[in-house]
Design a protein around this motif. Structure first.
Motif: not given
Length: 156
Positions: A29-39, A132-141, A101-108
């Protein structure tokens, strides 16, 4: 004459209760993803958009818009579940975001088939409930939802 596009997802008959799919595609997830979606969704929440404000919160940084996280979760699951074989989403339920979820997190993503039943009114279709479940790179749900979909049955 129109030709039928081949299905990439699974047919109703392929989705059996208890089946678990660990999805191959991941996404950072990038800063652009978050900003664009929010706007685009007209969400002015400063926790998503204002770094100075976000630094004063318990998170210390901007948090990704949870509806973007939900959209990403569903998108990551489509190719290996419902791509080309779904008729319609019937509903979403029990949506939860247990961790931010923060900018830079990788989601699976991971999907479990909770139930599957033939449609009582459409003989060529069936109803499947997914979790459906999403996890970050630390395996946090970071997200979880249930989705019901009207699925095509395998052509005869």
């Amino acid at each position: 004459m129109a030709t039928e596009r081949p299905a990439m997802g699974r047919w109703f008959e392929d989705l059996t209760p208890g089946m678990v799919i660990d999805h191959a595609v991941t996404r950072t997830v990038t800063e652009w993803d978050n900003t664009q979606f929010s706007v685009m969704t007209m969400n002015p929440q400063p926790l998503h958009l204002d770094q100075s404000f976000a630094e004063t919160t318990e998170f210390g940084q901007r948090v990704v818009n949870s509806l973007y996280t939900l959209s990403l979760l569903i998108g990551l699951t489509v190719y290996e579940t419902t791509h080309g074989t779904t008729v319609a989403n019937l509903g979403f339920g029990e949506i939860a975001f247990p961790a931010p979820v923060f900018h830079g997190d990788s989601i699976r993503a991971r999907t479990e088939v909770l139930s599957a039943r033939p449609s009582s009114s459409r003989p060529t279709q069936g109803v499947v409930e997914f979790e459906h479940q999403a996890f970050n790179q630390h395996d946090d749900l970071v997200a979880r939802c249930r989705r019901s979909a009207l699925m095509r049955r395998r052509p005869a």
